[in-house]
Every structure is written in structure tokens, then in C-alpha cells.
Design a protein around this motif. Structure first.
Motif, mmCIF file in Angstrom:
data_model
loop_
_atom_site.group_PDB
_atom_site.id
_atom_site.type_symbol
_atom_site.label_atom_id
_atom_site.label_comp_id
_atom_site.label_asym_id
_atom_site.label_seq_id
_atom_site.Cartn_x
_atom_site.Cartn_y
_atom_site.Cartn_z
ATOM 1 N N ASP A 125 44.749 27.547 84.848
ATOM 2 C CA ASP A 125 44.042 28.823 84.697
ATOM 3 C C ASP A 125 43.113 28.816 83.488
ATOM 4 N N THR A 126 43.173 27.766 82.688
ATOM 5 C CA THR A 126 42.322 27.657 81.512
ATOM 6 C C THR A 126 40.855 27.666 81.914
ATOM 7 N N ALA A 127 40.091 28.593 81.343
ATOM 8 C CA ALA A 127 38.680 28.759 81.694
ATOM 9 C C ALA A 127 38.082 29.862 80.838
ATOM 10 N N VAL A 128 36.766 29.978 80.916
ATOM 11 C CA VAL A 128 36.105 31.174 80.421
ATOM 12 C C VAL A 128 36.082 32.180 81.569
ATOM 13 N N TYR A 129 36.552 33.384 81.299
ATOM 14 C CA TYR A 129 36.632 34.427 82.306
ATOM 15 C C TYR A 129 35.488 35.422 82.106
ATOM 16 N N TYR A 130 34.802 35.701 83.210
ATOM 17 C CA TYR A 130 33.630 36.575 83.189
ATOM 18 C C TYR A 130 33.876 37.807 84.050
ATOM 19 N N CYS A 131 33.438 38.914 83.553
ATOM 20 C CA CYS A 131 33.412 40.163 84.298
ATOM 21 C C CYS A 131 32.031 40.291 84.947
ATOM 22 N N ALA A 132 31.984 40.830 86.169
ATOM 23 C CA ALA A 132 30.713 40.965 86.871
ATOM 24 C C ALA A 132 30.675 42.269 87.652
ATOM 25 N N ALA A 133 29.458 42.781 87.838
ATOM 26 C CA ALA A 133 29.262 44.031 88.561
ATOM 27 C C ALA A 133 28.261 43.833 89.685
ATOM 28 N N ASP A 134 28.582 44.410 90.846
ATOM 29 C CA ASP A 134 27.743 44.284 92.031
ATOM 30 C C ASP A 134 27.424 45.676 92.556
ATOM 31 N N GLN A 135 26.154 46.013 92.657
ATOM 32 C CA GLN A 135 25.773 47.343 93.118
ATOM 33 C C GLN A 135 25.714 47.444 94.636
ATOM 34 N N SER A 136 25.891 46.329 95.331
ATOM 35 C CA SER A 136 25.937 46.373 96.788
ATOM 36 C C SER A 136 27.261 46.980 97.235
ATOM 37 N N PRO A 137 27.264 47.722 98.346
ATOM 38 C CA PRO A 137 28.528 48.269 98.844
ATOM 39 C C PRO A 137 29.374 47.230 99.577
ATOM 40 N N LEU A 138 28.806 46.039 99.824
ATOM 41 C CA LEU A 138 29.526 45.005 100.558
ATOM 42 C C LEU A 138 30.217 44.062 99.578
ATOM 43 N N ILE A 139 31.483 43.765 99.826
ATOM 44 C CA ILE A 139 32.182 42.892 98.889
ATOM 45 C C ILE A 139 31.697 41.456 99.053
ATOM 46 N N SER A 140 31.757 40.716 97.953
ATOM 47 C CA SER A 140 31.339 39.328 97.975
ATOM 48 C C SER A 140 32.133 38.542 96.953
ATOM 49 N N THR A 141 32.452 37.306 97.296
ATOM 50 C CA THR A 141 33.115 36.403 96.351
ATOM 51 C C THR A 141 32.143 35.369 95.817
ATOM 52 N N TYR B 234 26.222 38.921 92.407
ATOM 53 C CA TYR B 234 26.528 39.900 91.377
ATOM 54 C C TYR B 234 25.328 40.103 90.465
ATOM 55 N N ASP B 235 25.117 41.362 90.108
ATOM 56 C CA ASP B 235 23.907 41.737 89.397
ATOM 57 C C ASP B 235 24.022 41.635 87.890
ATOM 58 N N TYR B 236 25.189 41.892 87.373
ATOM 59 C CA TYR B 236 25.371 41.936 85.916
ATOM 60 C C TYR B 236 26.621 41.144 85.532
ATOM 61 N N TRP B 237 26.526 40.521 84.350
ATOM 62 C CA TRP B 237 27.605 39.665 83.846
ATOM 63 C C TRP B 237 27.878 39.942 82.388
ATOM 64 N N GLY B 238 29.147 39.782 82.019
ATOM 65 C CA GLY B 238 29.499 39.800 80.612
ATOM 66 C C GLY B 238 29.305 38.431 79.994
ATOM 67 N N GLN B 239 29.638 38.337 78.704
ATOM 68 C CA GLN B 239 29.426 37.089 77.969
ATOM 69 C C GLN B 239 30.582 36.113 78.134
ATOM 70 N N GLY B 240 31.709 36.606 78.661
ATOM 71 C CA GLY B 240 32.865 35.749 78.895
ATOM 72 C C GLY B 240 33.873 35.791 77.766
ATOM 73 N N THR B 241 35.121 35.529 78.130
ATOM 74 C CA THR B 241 36.194 35.440 77.152
ATOM 75 C C THR B 241 37.052 34.228 77.500
ATOM 76 N N GLN B 242 37.400 33.440 76.489
ATOM 77 C CA GLN B 242 38.119 32.186 76.712
ATOM 78 C C GLN B 242 39.608 32.441 76.903
ATOM 79 N N VAL B 243 40.164 31.841 77.945
ATOM 80 C CA VAL B 243 41.603 31.840 78.177
ATOM 81 C C VAL B 243 42.061 30.387 78.190
ATOM 82 N N THR B 244 43.018 30.083 77.331
ATOM 83 C CA THR B 244 43.555 28.735 77.249
ATOM 84 C C THR B 244 45.066 28.794 77.439
#
Length: 124
Positions: A90-106, A111-121
Motif C-alpha cells: 500500500d506504500t505510495a503517494v495518495y492523491y485526492c481527486a474531484a470529477d464534475q461529471s455525474p458518471l463514475i470513473s476509475t 478527473y478534473d482536479y487533483w491535490g498535491q498528494g500525501t505519502q503513505v509508507t
């Protein structure tokens, strides 16, 4: 524009837990599907989990299903990722993202917007 700021990453032993937070600002939070992605060194960015606008429906990658829980507090413009039974993979940089489309996507490019990330080790 939406600004996303993640927090909560850190170093944890295998089997431990962490809770990530992502605070959004700039636009109406409930207009967006929110998701978490992660990227390990030398690997592609991969989907982890998403939550619909109303906070009721969620979707997870198979690799985290049963261990991670995504939630959102629309009153606080915040999305969370509770991570339990963590593994070294599970070690990685984790990013939050936002999607303004009503349809889900993986898919990350949807995704339209992203955070800077947070490290999980996760140590073994």
C-alpha cells in the motif's frame, strides 16, 4: 477551480491504520464525485476508491476492498480514506481527486482536479 489539500499520511507498520483527509475549496463540494488514487515509485497512478456526490454510493479497487473505507462530510467539504490492515504494497503517494461529471470513473484522466498528494509508507 477547486483546490484540494490532502493530509494524514505517514509511516506505519504493516497491519496498522491511517486516515487520510482531503479538504476542498473553491466550488460547491457536492457537485463533485470524489476519489482517491495512489502512485507507487515506478508505477502508474491507480484508482483506490470513489464516492458519489450524495455520499451513499462507493466503489473500491479490488486490492483495497474490505480494508479501506471512503467517506465524505459535505458540511465540511472533506473526503476521507480510512485505511486498515495496511500492507507494504500500500506504500505510495495518495492523491485526492474531484470529477464534475455525474458518471463514475476509475480512470485518472477523467478527473478534473487533483491535490498535491500525501505519502503513505507501510513498513514490514
Amino acid at each position: 477551480q477547486v483546490q484540494l489539500v490532502e493530509s494524514g499520511g505517514g509511516l506505519v507498520q504493516a497491519g496498522g491504520s491511517l486516515r487520510l483527509s482531503c479538504v476542498a475549496s473553491g466550488r460547491t463540494f457536492t457537485n463533485y464525485i470524489m476519489a482517491w488514487f495512489r502512485q507507487a515509485p515506478g508505477k502508474e497512478r491507480e484508482f483506490v476508491a470513489l464516492i458519489r456526490r450524495n455520499g451513499v454510493s462507493t466503489y473500491y479497487a479490488d486490492s483495497v476492498k474490505g480494508r479501506f473505507t471512503i467517506s465524505r462530510d459535505n458540511a465540511k467539504n472533506t473526503v476521507y480514506l480510512q485505511m486498515n490492515s495496511l500492507k507494504p504494497e500500500d506504500t505510495a503517494v495518495y492523491y485526492c481527486a474531484a470529477d464534475q461529471s455525474p458518471l463514475i470513473s476509475t480512470t485518472n484522466y477523467k478527473y478534473d482536479y487533483w491535490g498535491q498528494g500525501t505519502q503513505v509508507t507501510v513498513s514490514s
